[in-house]
Design an enzyme around this catalytic site. Structure first.
Site, PDB file in Angstrom:
ATOM      1  N   ASN A 133       0.812  -1.225   0.000  1.00 30.81           N
ATOM      2  CA  ASN A 133       0.000   0.000   0.000  1.00 30.81           C
ATOM      3  C   ASN A 133       0.846   1.277   0.000  1.00 30.81           C
ATOM      4  O   ASN A 133       0.465   2.268  -0.609  1.00 30.81           O
ATOM      5  CB  ASN A 133      -1.007  -0.008   1.158  1.00 30.81           C
ATOM      6  CG  ASN A 133      -0.367  -0.070   2.526  1.00 30.81           C
ATOM      7  OD1 ASN A 133       0.676  -0.682   2.705  1.00 30.81           O
ATOM      8  ND2 ASN A 133      -1.000   0.557   3.503  1.00 30.81           N
ATOM      9  N   GLU A 231       3.648  -3.553  12.399  1.00 26.70           N
ATOM     10  CA  GLU A 231       2.646  -2.512  12.155  1.00 26.70           C
ATOM     11  C   GLU A 231       1.544  -3.190  11.368  1.00 26.70           C
ATOM     12  O   GLU A 231       1.726  -3.545  10.204  1.00 26.70           O
ATOM     13  CB  GLU A 231       3.254  -1.333  11.398  1.00 26.70           C
ATOM     14  CG  GLU A 231       2.408  -0.071  11.466  1.00 26.70           C
ATOM     15  CD  GLU A 231       1.343  -0.013  10.396  1.00 26.70           C
ATOM     16  OE1 GLU A 231       0.162  -0.344  10.714  1.00 26.70           O
ATOM     17  OE2 GLU A 231       1.663   0.331   9.259  1.00 26.70           O
ATOM     18  N   CYS A 265      -3.718   1.729   6.635  1.00 32.85           N
ATOM     19  CA  CYS A 265      -4.071   1.258   7.983  1.00 32.85           C
ATOM     20  C   CYS A 265      -4.570   2.386   8.875  1.00 32.85           C
ATOM     21  O   CYS A 265      -5.273   2.133   9.851  1.00 32.85           O
ATOM     22  CB  CYS A 265      -2.860   0.593   8.637  1.00 32.85           C
ATOM     23  SG  CYS A 265      -2.296  -0.890   7.795  1.00 32.85           S
ATOM     24  N   GLU A 434       7.850   2.775  15.310  1.00 34.63           N
ATOM     25  CA  GLU A 434       8.778   3.166  14.253  1.00 34.63           C
ATOM     26  C   GLU A 434       8.846   4.685  14.198  1.00 34.63           C
ATOM     27  O   GLU A 434       8.043   5.380  14.809  1.00 34.63           O
ATOM     28  CB  GLU A 434       8.314   2.590  12.908  1.00 34.63           C
ATOM     29  CG  GLU A 434       8.288   1.069  12.891  1.00 34.63           C
ATOM     30  CD  GLU A 434       7.824   0.496  11.566  1.00 34.63           C
ATOM     31  OE1 GLU A 434       8.688   0.055  10.795  1.00 34.63           O
ATOM     32  OE2 GLU A 434       6.611   0.498  11.311  1.00 34.63           O
TER      33      GLU A 434
END
Length: 455
Positions: A133, A231, A265, A434
């Site tokens: 994505n 993630e 997301c 992150e």
């Protein structure tokens, strides 16, 4: 024996644009051996030299931003504006990480009888498994700080979007990074990805993708006590209170879940609106949704492009029966994987489209009564990645921010990601953080050294 290959398809046309060889398990093993050797020299290099090479890498990326962006448009169907931002984000991440190399310091801890210091040492070889994505920036989220901390990186891009990753590896060599320090290994998740996760020579896996696969990676990593940063999915709320600037909230809502065609997301796909302004908000939202320009991602005016694949298109369609009431925009007919912007109204909170991650340009609007009800609805999900809160009351903004179980919240905004601030999720949205000032430390081991001063 014939080597496996993956076809790369342009999502806007459905046409194959390139065929890329897939990396076998044996080739992963060989890549780990090469990376291990390269990492030893890289870790031994002076910090200033590592920083200088990473800044040079950032500079070379900057020289190729347009090329990388056009490649992203072709392989991922991203709008050209988004793709330019993504390529620029890779540049900025490399530059930001380079600035952290010489600040990766330990501590001196007061103890009796001597001096105690801590040293941050690189882990070794890092496996980064990137999604389709946001192929470029998310690959860089793991790669840039890992390299800066003195590690080698093996990057496995998604099968559908390997082209920008392969080009970045070429640019790294052009910038002067040591050979084999940063390698790109295209291939299938159940072959190439599994080989990275299972390999004892890979010290850590950084994975962005589905919760299902993330759980599998955790399970596979457990016997090796391998570190992971995950993630995963999201079903983020966009909470609109009656005291907010309703027009601003409505006008900002479309791109909070339509950016990258909803394949994000962090997409705010659960629009929670206070009941007293529910109808007014929908009146303002409808023209905003209907005006979104969906079309050729290479066109500068396009705001939303196609979905990544036929598989993803079929998945999104399965969540939106034709008879569901809602607000719908428009999308092109003909070849490509197109789905119109869609906001579902009059939908139950436990309906699949309202509580599962659709990963497409679909959102559900749900009414709430008061602050407590908004918090209850916002937290009524297994995910906790992101979210937005719209209110003029700063006290309410802080109360609700503290109460919503999510890693990244924004007030009167939909901004989730900055390379200079931490990013990650609560609950089943992931593990670890992150980006931000502590990104490099996630790729280090802390060594404690006590030096006696006793006579």
């Amino acid at each position: 024996m014939t080597h496996a290959h993956h076809e790369v398809v342009n999502p806007a046309t459905g046409q194959v644009i390139e065929t890329v060889p897939a990396t076998s398990a044996a080739e992963v093993d060989a890549a780990v051996a090469r990376a291990t050797k390269a990492q030893e020299g890289w870790a031994a290099a002076a910090p200033a030299d590592r920083a200088r090479l990473l800044r040079r890498f950032a500079g070379v990326v900057d020289e190729h931003v347009e090329e990388l962006a056009r490649l992203e448009v072709r392989e991922a169907g991203h709008t050209i504006g988004n793709a330019r931002w993504e390529a620029g984000n890779v540049r900025d991440l490399l530059d930001f990480a380079a600035g952290g190399v010489e600040r990766l310091t330990g501590r001196q801890i007061p103890v009796a009888g001597g001096l105690d210091i801590t040293i941050l040492e690189p882990l070794g070889v890092i496996g980064v498994i990137a999604p389709w994505n946001f192929p470029m920036p998310i690959a860089a989220w793991g790669t840039a700080p890992a390299l800066a901390a003195g590690n080698a990186v093996l990057l496995k891009p998604a099968e559908t979007t390997p082209l920008t990753a392969l080009r970045l590896a070429e640019l790294a060599l052009e910038a002067g990074l040591p050979e084999h320090l940063f390698q790109v290994l295209p291939g299938a998740g159940d072959v190439t990805g599994n080989a990275l996760v299972e390999h004892p020579g890979v010290a850590k896996i950084v994975f962005t993708g589905s919760t299902r696969v993330g759980k599998s990676i955790m399970a596979t990593s457990a016997p090796l006590v391998k570190r992971v940063t995950l993630e995963l999915g999201g079903k983020s709320p966009n909470i609109v209170f009656a005291d907010s600037d309703l027009r601003a909230a409505a006008e900002a809502t479309p791109m909070s879940f339509l950016d990258n065609s909803g394949q994000d997301c962090c997409a705010r796909t659960r629009i929670l609106v206070q009941r007293t302004v529910y109808d007014r908000f929908l009146d303002l939202l409808a023209p905003a949704i209907e005006s979104v320009v969906v079309g050729d991602p290479a066109d500068e005016k396009t705001q939303m492009g196609p979905l990544i694949s036929q598989i993803q298109l079929d998945r999104v369609r399965s969540y939106v029966p034709d008879d569901l009431p809602g607000i719908r925009g428009s999308a092109p007919d003909g070849p490509g994987f197109w789905f119109a912007p869609t906001v579902l109204t009059d939908i139950a909170p436990d309906a699949p489209a309202a509580c599962e991650e659709v990963f497409g340009p679909v959102a559900a609007v749900l009414p709430f009564d008061d602050e407590a009800d908004a918090i209850r609805l916002a937290n009524a999900t297994d995910y906790g990645l992101s979210g937005s809160i719209w209110t003029r009351d700063i006290g309410r903004a802080l109360r609700v921010s503290r109460a919503v179980a999510a890693g990244n919240l924004s007030v009167n905004s939909h901004s989730s990601v900055r390379y200079s601030t931490p990013f990650g999720g609560y609950k089943q949205s992931g593990l670890g953080r992150e980006l931000g000032p502590d990104a490099l430390t996630a790729f280090t081991e802390t060594k404690n050294v006590f030096i006696s001063t006793e006579a």
